[in-house]
Design an enzyme around this catalytic site. Structure first.
Site, PDB file in Angstrom:
ATOM      1  CB  SER A  54      -0.882  -0.027   1.251  1.00 11.42           C
ATOM      2  OG  SER A  54      -1.583   1.195   1.389  1.00 11.42           O
ATOM      3  CE  LYS A  75      -3.836   4.253   2.201  1.00 12.44           C
ATOM      4  NZ  LYS A  75      -5.045   3.756   2.888  1.00 12.44           N
ATOM      5  CD  GLU A  83      -8.982  -0.264   1.304  1.00 10.09           C
ATOM      6  OE1 GLU A  83      -8.111  -0.616   0.478  1.00 10.09           O
ATOM      7  OE2 GLU A  83      -8.776  -0.265   2.519  1.00 10.09           O
ATOM      8  N   GLY A 142      -4.358  -3.656   6.582  1.00 11.35           N
ATOM      9  CA  GLY A 142      -3.320  -3.421   7.579  1.00 11.35           C
ATOM     10  C   GLY A 142      -3.404  -2.020   8.133  1.00 11.35           C
ATOM     11  CG  ASP A 186     -10.494   0.007   5.729  1.00 12.32           C
ATOM     12  OD1 ASP A 186     -10.753  -0.373   6.879  1.00 12.32           O
ATOM     13  OD2 ASP A 186      -9.362   0.459   5.436  1.00 12.32           O
ATOM     14  CE  LYS A 200      -4.863   0.440   0.595  1.00 12.25           C
ATOM     15  NZ  LYS A 200      -5.536  -0.241   1.726  1.00 12.25           N
ATOM     16  CG  ASP A 218      -7.815   2.889   1.019  1.00 13.27           C
ATOM     17  OD1 ASP A 218      -8.934   3.442   1.135  1.00 13.27           O
ATOM     18  OD2 ASP A 218      -7.227   2.329   1.967  1.00 13.27           O
ATOM     19  CE  LYS A 238      -7.328  -1.636   7.226  1.00 14.59           C
ATOM     20  NZ  LYS A 238      -7.274  -0.159   7.156  1.00 14.59           N
TER      21      LYS A 238
END
Ligand code: OSB
Ligand code: MG
Length: 369
Positions: free
Chosen positions: A135, A163, A213, A290, A238, A161, A188, A262
């Site tokens: 990520s 952001k 996400e 995570g 999430d 992934k 995400d 998570k």
């Protein structure tokens, strides 16, 4: 097993490079470590609350307070015969899921050691290795992000992934696709958009992403359902899923097609298992998210990710993606095929390096003192 006493430690570890999301930038990893003592054994767990209430409402300060004043006094001196007896003990304490999850993880570690089985085995894991990705945060410019992606693909990670936030989304994803072709890619947003921005989010449908996400509100499942109806790309929730029941409701509404599990966000490994089982029964794939965990939290995540319905690569990277020195031995490493091996030793399957834990401790307490 009678839980005799506990130790709390707030630790701070510098990150190898800063991690920026739509909600903020972190240069140091902080969390609360929980160490429980019972019958000559000790178990470790991590409450991965951060310094500020940006991902969710908890912080290291609130986790410490709730652990010290409420959760541990309920647990200490009690005889438990299974870690699954813990969630009902603290159910009346509203929320504070990360604080609860830290204790539950330490209990699982203890019980697995006592039974001489690995945590993965106790949870019902079926894989010897888990597929993982990396990520990556928001960078000052796209070239810097592309260099990072290249570096991690070079290390063997096979899923990326990134952001996103308004102003750092469609153009960035297009540049990644142009440079790296058909890699496994997902984004995400950490709740950075509103439903009014659906037309912009729809542009992401052109890039064959594995998932988007948490595009909308951290407590929303209604607007997400409206958005999912307009998107080809699966939405993955999430932040919005904090109980197994939230997962059921989101699936009933059509708010997502994938769920990020998570255990810490859900209040512990038991709730993580329940969410996994619910999604499995409904044919919904899950994957392990995570929270920049130290090796202690990461070890528990690796065990959980070995369950059969974890069908997409995890946000679980090797220790060296996060820290110069992890607090477990051996550190977590990446295999040549882009997987992480699930340990088969009893408990967490790694040894906590007390020397390193001591060096990064900024606050500690024994309970009872
Ligand atoms: O939203 O998944 C997230 C890290 C901190 C807070 C929230 C998130 C993340 C990550 C990093 O994406 C996942 C990891 O490598 O631990
Ligand atoms: Mg996320």
């Amino acid at each position: 097993m009678r839980i005799e006493r506990a130790e709390l430690r707030q630790v701070e570890l510098p990150l190898v490079f800063p991690f920026e999301t739509s909600f903020g930038r972190e240069e140091t990893k902080s969390c609360v470590l929980v160490r429980l003592y019972a019958g000559g054994l000790e178990g470790w767990g991590e409450a991965p609350a951060a310094g500020a209430p940006l991902y969710n409402e908890e912080t290291v300060g609130t986790a410490w307070h709730i652990l010290e004043e409420f959760i541990l006094p309920l647990l200490l001196g009690r005889d438990l015969s299974d870690p699954r007896e813990f969630p009902p003990l603290v159910r009346h304490l509203r929320r504070h899921h990360m604080a609860k999850a830290g204790v539950e993880a330490a209990l699982w570690d203890l019980f697995c050691q006592a039974q001489r089985i690995s945590l993965a085995q106790a949870l019902g894991g079926t894989r010897r290795a888990v597929d993982v990705g990396v990520s990556l945060g928001i960078e000052p410019d796209v070239e810097t992000l592309l260099r990072r992606i290249e570096e991690f693909l070079g290390r063997g990670y096979r899923r990326i992934k990134v952001k996103i936030k308004p102003g750092w989304d469609v153009t960035v994803v297009r540049r990644i696709r142009d440079r790296f072709g058909g890699i496994r890619l997902q984004v995400d947003a950490n709740s950075a958009y509103t439903l009014a921005q659906a037309p912009l989010l729809r542009e992401l449908d052109d890039f064959d992403l594995l998932l988007i996400e948490q595009p909308l509100g951290e407590d929303d499942i209604v607007d997400h359902a409206a958005l999912q109806a307009q998107l080809r790309t699966p939405i993955c929730l999430d932040e919005s899923i904090v109980t197994p029941d939230d997962a059921r409701k989101a699936l009933d509404l059509g708010s997502c097609r994938v769920i990020n599990i998570k255990a810490a966000r859900l209040g512990g490994l038991t709730a993580g298992l329940q969410t996994h089982d619910l999604c499995r029964a409904r044919g919904i794939p899950v994957w392990c998210g995570g929270l920049l965990e130290t090796g202690i939290g990461r070890a528990a995540n690796i065990a959980l990710a070995s369950l059969p319905n974890f069908l997409l690569p995890a946000d679980l990277s090797a220790s060296d993606r996060y820290f110069h020195e992890d607090i477990i031995d051996p550190p977590v490493t990446l295999n040549a095929d882009g997987t992480i091996t699930v340990p088969d030793r009893p408990g967490l399957g790694f040894t906590v390096n007390l020397d390193r834990v001591r060096r990064c401790t900024v606050r500690s307490a024994n309970i009872p003192s």
